[in-house]
Motif scaffolding. Structure first.
Motif, short mmCIF file in Angstrom:
data_model
loop_
_atom_site.label_atom_id
_atom_site.label_comp_id
_atom_site.label_asym_id
_atom_site.label_seq_id
_atom_site.Cartn_x
_atom_site.Cartn_y
_atom_site.Cartn_z
N GLU A 375 0.82 -1.21 0.00
CA GLU A 375 0.00 0.00 0.00
C GLU A 375 0.86 1.26 0.00
OE1 GLU A 375 -3.62 2.07 2.63
OE2 GLU A 375 -2.74 0.15 3.24
N SER A 376 1.91 1.28 0.82
CA SER A 376 2.73 2.49 0.93
C SER A 376 3.49 2.78 -0.36
CB SER A 376 3.72 2.36 2.10
OG SER A 376 4.66 1.32 1.87
N ASN A 377 3.78 1.73 -1.14
CA ASN A 377 4.48 1.92 -2.41
C ASN A 377 3.54 2.09 -3.60
OD1 ASN A 377 7.58 1.58 -2.12
ND2 ASN A 377 6.76 -0.05 -0.82
N GLY A 378 2.23 2.00 -3.35
CA GLY A 378 1.27 2.14 -4.43
C GLY A 378 1.19 0.93 -5.33
N TRP A 379 1.60 -0.24 -4.82
CA TRP A 379 1.53 -1.47 -5.61
C TRP A 379 0.22 -2.19 -5.30
CZ3 TRP A 379 6.90 -2.75 -3.24
CH2 TRP A 379 7.89 -1.99 -3.89
N PRO A 380 -0.34 -2.91 -6.27
CA PRO A 380 -1.59 -3.63 -6.02
C PRO A 380 -1.37 -4.79 -5.05
CG PRO A 380 -0.68 -4.25 -8.15
CD PRO A 380 0.16 -3.12 -7.65
N GLU A 381 -2.43 -5.16 -4.33
CA GLU A 381 -2.28 -6.27 -3.39
C GLU A 381 -2.10 -7.60 -4.10
OE1 GLU A 381 -4.35 -8.19 0.59
OE2 GLU A 381 -4.73 -6.13 -0.01
N PHE A 382 -2.70 -7.75 -5.26
CA PHE A 382 -2.55 -8.97 -6.05
C PHE A 382 -2.06 -8.60 -7.45
CE2 PHE A 382 -6.00 -9.81 -3.04
CZ PHE A 382 -5.52 -10.96 -2.41
N ASP A 383 -1.22 -9.45 -8.01
CA ASP A 383 -0.76 -9.25 -9.39
C ASP A 383 -0.56 -10.62 -10.03
OD1 ASP A 383 -0.03 -7.95 -11.67
OD2 ASP A 383 1.97 -7.37 -10.99
N ASN A 384 -1.64 -11.40 -10.02
CA ASN A 384 -1.55 -12.79 -10.44
C ASN A 384 -1.70 -12.96 -11.94
OD1 ASN A 384 -2.92 -12.85 -7.50
ND2 ASN A 384 -1.65 -14.65 -7.79
N CYS A 385 -1.20 -14.09 -12.41
CA CYS A 385 -1.44 -14.52 -13.78
C CYS A 385 -1.79 -16.00 -13.75
CB CYS A 385 -0.22 -14.26 -14.67
SG CYS A 385 1.30 -15.08 -14.13
N ASP A 386 -2.42 -16.49 -14.79
CA ASP A 386 -2.86 -17.88 -14.85
C ASP A 386 -1.79 -18.75 -15.48
OD1 ASP A 386 -5.28 -17.23 -13.71
OD2 ASP A 386 -6.25 -16.87 -15.64
N ARG A 387 -1.52 -19.87 -14.85
CA ARG A 387 -0.59 -20.85 -15.40
C ARG A 387 -1.20 -22.24 -15.25
NH1 ARG A 387 1.31 -17.82 -18.24
NH2 ARG A 387 3.44 -17.06 -18.43
N PRO A 388 -2.11 -22.61 -16.18
CA PRO A 388 -2.78 -23.92 -16.05
C PRO A 388 -1.79 -25.07 -16.13
CG PRO A 388 -3.88 -22.51 -17.66
CD PRO A 388 -2.57 -21.86 -17.34
N VAL A 389 -2.08 -26.13 -15.38
CA VAL A 389 -1.33 -27.38 -15.46
C VAL A 389 -2.11 -28.31 -16.38
CG1 VAL A 389 -0.51 -29.38 -14.18
CG2 VAL A 389 -0.31 -27.09 -13.18
N GLU A 390 -1.50 -28.70 -17.48
CA GLU A 390 -2.22 -29.47 -18.50
C GLU A 390 -2.67 -30.83 -17.98
OE1 GLU A 390 -3.17 -28.30 -21.31
OE2 GLU A 390 -2.14 -26.38 -21.03
N GLY A 391 -1.91 -31.41 -17.12
CA GLY A 391 -2.23 -32.73 -16.58
C GLY A 391 -1.07 -33.20 -15.74
N SER A 392 -1.31 -34.16 -14.87
CA SER A 392 -0.22 -34.63 -14.03
C SER A 392 -0.43 -36.10 -13.70
CB SER A 392 -0.14 -33.81 -12.74
OG SER A 392 -1.33 -33.90 -12.00
N ALA A 393 0.67 -36.76 -13.43
CA ALA A 393 0.62 -38.17 -13.09
C ALA A 393 1.53 -38.43 -11.90
CB ALA A 393 1.05 -39.02 -14.28
N VAL A 394 1.10 -39.30 -11.01
CA VAL A 394 1.87 -39.59 -9.82
C VAL A 394 2.73 -40.82 -10.04
CG1 VAL A 394 1.74 -40.15 -7.37
CG2 VAL A 394 0.06 -38.62 -8.38
N SER A 395 4.00 -40.70 -9.75
CA SER A 395 4.90 -41.84 -9.76
C SER A 395 5.26 -42.14 -8.31
CB SER A 395 6.16 -41.53 -10.57
OG SER A 395 7.08 -42.59 -10.46
#
Length: 765
Positions: A375-395
């Protein structure tokens, strides 16, 4: 004018006329006064009724019981850590009032708010004329005739002693004694005529509750004024089940500090699982959502530079640690009375209790600091982007490269029947023992002077936080050069040496001296305090365990404000082996001291042995200021294609690598132990999580973008945003390195493996 003068003269000559006029004036005045009083009363009653109250209403809410002898009325304070993001106050005397209840206080009485319960840690009470006190810009009650902060019956300073002590290590806070605040409202307390008072927390926001003032049991001001500005949302039903906050945020639970969404797995931006195997415990199931929430929050943009990126990454990272700790608190059945001298504080239960409360409260406080910095620096609280995980498998049978880290030196040092430290199969020797003859040219000497009439030699201690791994910041001395970590130093028998620990890098690293590596860490004897050793603060001799070592646990800004720390050593004992310097807090940080006579070593060989070495960072880690990251550079099969969008700096690339390291380390198997299974799982998850936090803090310091010439914040010398940030960075490095070593010891003491890893391949490579 003549007529007016004439009328006046007539009145002077006619007294009866004067009397009639005077009577009419009196009647008019009385009538006007009555009319105004009725109007005022009507307005007052109308306002009162309109606000939901009526004159003389009896207070039937929460009341403290009063002692017949002392007259003191007592509220016993507790904090429900699971009731909201930062917890909520409640009172033992008001079991049906719930959290953050309105409480009553009678004018003319003294009220004692007792904060002895462990849940009060990091939650020092304050009292103000508006909710949240100074945290929300409201005036606090500071009049000492109304308010006194006390410890064991002694009045202490609120700002200088009471509040800071609630942020000291929990073991210290719990054993200091009974903390309480006495509040006395005079009978003629003017403030109560038109508004309420508030209790609040000096450290955490949104814990403020209302105090209703009464006289003879009747409210002086029934209306709830002023309003409480912000009431945090309650946890969702799923969060209540897990003991967490923010994992399911929908509808009324959404507010400006929450990242909205449902982070239960499966989730499009998370691996299929973080805890392998079926038949998970409730805690293990909750961990999947906890970790998904974190990794979703840690896919961020770099729109505002390195410092903003660090904060946008670290807030969800801290929230993850807090949620893991709170979830284990709610699911693990354990007991430990912290601070009770009759209770063994070294048990797994007590050590974990300390650790969990320290994580929850310390990191929650830092979350608020980081939000303030945004807040004091004038930056937003969130600055997210989407990074979907196409699929995953457990070994399930797979093992990630994470377990290749050398952590063997964090075991307890084994000893033989004679009590001498020996090498073991899982340690590497730094020295090869008596076969090594020291090269005298490699022995570093101190800088000596005779300015005071007696020769005194000085070693100026500092630490290179980038030179080694985890907690093993490298000791070095100005007199020996920064490129000479853990140097072998020489001291002349019978001569006085002063080891100066004034530089900020000494924080969390109080020097010790012993006859074997690591001293008491390895249950080995240390150089005797008083006979040969003096611990000093600002030139005054102090006790190591009372007034030297404990201060190194206090926050870095407090530590720098205390003054000059130093250790005096004059060793004239008849002894023919080497001594060692070491760190009293972090172990596996020993260096060798050769005893000299006429500048010649008494013992030519290096004995006793140092049974471990300190690994050096790779070239890649040196560029980032980190350790252990090289194998996790993207692309990596266990990590998404990126964690940072719109990268503009080298720092963001380092962030991606350390996040990949953490993701690989936090995919673990469930534990098998019936009693401590969830504890083992927690430790296997939290260690790589803490390593990531330490690496992030070190990496940001490495960028040289944090500009803080002085860290003496507690003395009011510098409260700049960068100094607040640097204090937090150093706190993360020091305290979380210490907690990493505690967790490794818990695994070792419990007979648990150091890792219990599995591979969750998300196909990014």
């Amino acid at each position: 004018m003549k007529n007016e003068i004439g009328d006046i003269e007539d009145m002077k000559s006619n007294p009866s006329s004067n009397s009639a006029i005077a009577n009419r004036k009196k009647l008019f005045a009385v009538g006007l006064g009555t009319f105004l009083a009725v109007v005022a009363l009507g307005l007052y009653i109308g306002l009162w009724v309109g606000l939901g109250g009526k004159a003389g209403v009896v207070w039937n809410g929460c009341n403290a019981p009063c002692d017949d002898v002392t007259g003191i009325c007592t509220y016993t304070v507790r904090v429900d850590l699971h009731a909201s993001e930062f917890g909520m106050y409640n009172f033992v005397e008001c079991p049906d009032a719930g959290n953050m209840p309105d409480i009553g206080m009678e004018v003319g009485r003294t009220y004692r708010f007792v904060q002895a319960d462990i849940t009060n840690y990091f939650h020092p009470l304050g009292f103000a004329y508006g909710s949240d006190g100074a945290l929300s810009g409201n005036r606090e009650i500071e009049d000492t005739s109304l308010l006194s902060y006390q410890l064991n019956g002694e009045v202490i300073s609120m700002e200088g002693e009471y509040v800071p002590q609630f942020g000291h290590p929990i073991e210290e806070w719990a054993t200091n004694g009974e903390y309480y605040v006495d509040v006395t409202l005079p009978v003629n307390f003017k403030h109560a005529r038109d508004r309420d008072l508030f209790y609040f927390c000096h450290i955490h926001r949104y814990l403020g509750g209302r105090i209703k003032i009464t006289r003879k049991g009747r409210l002086l001001h029934p209306a709830n004024l002023p309003p409480i500005a912000t009431s945090p949302p309650m946890p969702s039903s799923y969060d209540r089940e897990c003991g967490t906050f923010g994992l399911v945020v929908q509808g009324e639970m959404t507010w400006h500090h929450n990242m909205p969404g449902d982070f239960r797995t499966p989730h499009p931006e998370c691996p299929v699982t973080f805890v392998c195997e079926e038949g998970k415990s409730r805690f293990a199931t909750c961990l999947d959502a906890i970790n998904c929430h974190m990794f979703n929050g840690m896919t961020t943009n770099e729109h505002h530079g390195e410092k903003a990126l660090f904060i946008h990454q670290m807030i969800p990272h801290h929230q993850n640690a807090v949620n893991m700790a709170k979830s284990l608190m709610s699911t693990w059945d354990y007991e430990c009375d912290i601070g009770d001298p009759s209770v063994d504080q070294a048990t797994i239960e007590c050590t974990m209790t300390n650790l969990l409360h320290s994580i929850v409260n310390g990191q929650n406080a830092q979350v608020q600091t980081m939000r303030d910095l945004l807040e004091s620096n004038g930056w937003p609280e969130f600055d997210n982007c989407d990074r979907p995980v196409e699929g995953s498998a457990v070994s399930v049978d797979g093992v990630s490269e994470y377990i290749d880290m050398d952590v063997s030196r964090y075991d307890e040092s084994p000893t033989n029947s004679t009590g001498v430290t020996t090498a073991s199969a899982n340690t590497t020797e730094q020295d090869t023992g008596s076969s090594v003859v020291v090269n005298e040219t490699e022995i570093c000497r101190a800088s000596c002077s005779n300015e005071t009439g007696a020769e005194v030699c000085t070693f100026t201690a500092k630490f290179d936080i980038f030179a080694s791994d985890l907690g093993a910041c490298a000791f070095y001395f100005d007199e020996c050069g920064i490129d000479n970590p853990f140097p072998t130093i020489g001291i002349e028998v019978g001569k006085t040496y002063v080891f100066v620990q004034e530089d900020i890098t000494n924080w969390y690293h109080p020097l010790g001296f012993s006859y074997h590596p690591d001293g008491a860490h390895a249950d080995m004897p240390e150089v005797e305090e008083g006979d040969y050793l003096r611990y000093m603060m600002n030139g005054e001799i102090v006790d190591l365990e009372v007034a030297y070592k404990p201060l190194f646990f206090h926050s870095p800004d407090q530590w720098t404000g205390y003054g000059k720390f130093s250790v005096g050593l004059k060793f004239d004992k008849d002894y023919d082996q080497d001594l060692f310097y070491f760190c009293h807090i972090l172990y596996a940080m020993s260096g060798r001291i050769k005893l000299l006579t006429n500048d010649v070593p008494i013992q030519a060989s290096n004995t006793p042995n140092i049974t471990y070495s300190h690994p050096e960072p790779s070239d890649y880690d040196m560029s980032c200021g980190t350790y252990g990251l090289s194998p996790f550079q993207l692309p990596h099969p266990e990590c998404p294609e990126s964690f940072v969008c719109n990268k503009t700096s080298t720092f963001s690339g380092c962030i991606e690598t350390m996040n990949c390291f953490m993701m690989a380390g936090m995919t673990t198997r469930t534990a098998n132990a019936e009693v401590f299974g969830d504890v083992e799982l927690f430790l296997h998850q939290m260690i790589p999580h803490h390593i990531n936090a330490v690496n992030m803090a070190k990496a940001l310091l490495k960028t040289d973008t944090v500009d803080c010439p002085s860290l003496v914040l507690s003395a009011g010398k510098d409260t700049s945003a960068d100094c607040l940030l640097e204090a937090m960075l150093r706190d993360i490095i020091g305290s979380q390195n210490y907690q990493i070593q505690i967790m490794y010891r818990l695994l070792n003491d419990g007979g648990f493996p150091k890792t219990n890893d599995c591979v969750v391949d998300i196909g990014a490579e």
